[in-house]
Design an enzyme around this catalytic site. Structure first.
Site, PDB file in Angstrom:
ATOM      1  N   MET A  76       0.855  -1.191   0.000  1.00  0.00           N
ATOM      2  CA  MET A  76       0.000   0.000   0.000  1.00  0.00           C
ATOM      3  C   MET A  76       0.887   1.236   0.000  1.00  0.00           C
ATOM      4  SD  MET A  76      -2.949  -1.064   2.743  1.00  0.00           S
ATOM      5  CE  MET A  76      -1.822  -1.077   4.121  1.00  0.00           C
ATOM      6  N   GLY A 162       2.651   4.488   4.321  1.00  0.00           N
ATOM      7  CA  GLY A 162       3.032   3.353   3.475  1.00  0.00           C
ATOM      8  C   GLY A 162       3.231   2.063   4.242  1.00  0.00           C
ATOM      9  N   SER A 163       2.732   0.952   3.741  1.00  0.00           N
ATOM     10  CA  SER A 163       2.757  -0.290   4.492  1.00  0.00           C
ATOM     11  C   SER A 163       2.399  -1.478   3.609  1.00  0.00           C
ATOM     12  CB  SER A 163       1.797  -0.184   5.668  1.00  0.00           C
ATOM     13  OG  SER A 163       0.598   0.440   5.253  1.00  0.00           O
ATOM     14  N   ARG A 164       2.221  -2.656   4.234  1.00  0.00           N
ATOM     15  CA  ARG A 164       1.932  -3.867   3.483  1.00  0.00           C
ATOM     16  C   ARG A 164       0.975  -4.741   4.282  1.00  0.00           C
ATOM     17  NH1 ARG A 164       6.951  -7.541   2.597  1.00  0.00           N
ATOM     18  NH2 ARG A 164       5.860  -9.185   3.690  1.00  0.00           N
TER      19      ARG A 164
END
Length: 193
Positions: A76, A162-164
């Protein structure tokens, strides 16, 4: 977000009386707008399929695991909606915060980052989902706790910036997404029917 928005309102009001305040009002107003955009949480019509994407983003990897499961990792960016959703109906059986680093979420070693690991009891068995913090993201906010019943597409939490999100599909469930594909939380089908 409230302090930034309040500062934007105050400096904008002061800018109407004195031009030098425009130098403060413009960036604060832009920052408030950016934060409103980032924390948006649109309503969604659920997509077809049994397992839906838990996150908006781009599929970063689809990896078979030694235990027969398949991990689907969704990156993301800061431009994506960061509210995550339940991939299917179930019950939260485990919710664990794991301390770790803050590598960029697209880095192959980011699975060592700070994360929240979810387990859901579902009709398919145990579904494991990881919310992983990135280099900028420093806070994961679960909306639910142990024992909560969830519906497919229901909001389960938020990762800031921002990440996953990784979802582990059980053995025998083939992924319906491929690397580079864009996903929409609660809409994009993850499993092959």
């Amino acid at each position: 977000m409230a302090p930034t928005a309040a500062a934007a309102v105050v400096t904008t009001a002061l800018a109407r009386r004195s031009r030098p305040w425009v130098l403060a009002a413009a960036p604060l107003t832009a920052l408030t707008g950016a934060m409103l955009w980032f924390f948006r949480d649109p309503e969604r019509d659920l997509g077809p399929g049994l397992v839906l994407s838990p996150a908006d983003g781009v599929v970063q990897s689809v990896d078979p695991q030694p235990d027969g499961r398949t991990r689907v990792a969704i990156f993301m960016s800061p431009l994506n909606v960061h509210v995550n959703r339940a991939p299917l109906d179930g019950t939260v059986t485990s919710l664990e915060h794991v301390a770790g680093g803050f590598r960029p979420a697209f880095d192959k070693d980011s699975d060592q980052n700070e994360r929240v690991v979810w387990h859901f009891a579902t009709a398919l068995g145990d579904i494991e989902l990881w919310q992983i913090a990135g280099a900028v993201a420093r806070r994961i906010v679960p909306y639910l706790g142990m024992g909560a019943k969830v519906s497919r597409g229901e909001r389960i939490g938020l990762i800031r910036f921002g990440s996953r999100v990784d979802i582990y599909l059980p053995e025998g469930i083939a992924p319906a997404v491929s690397v580079g594909q864009r996903t929409t939380a609660g809409v994009t089908r993850i499993d092959h029917g």
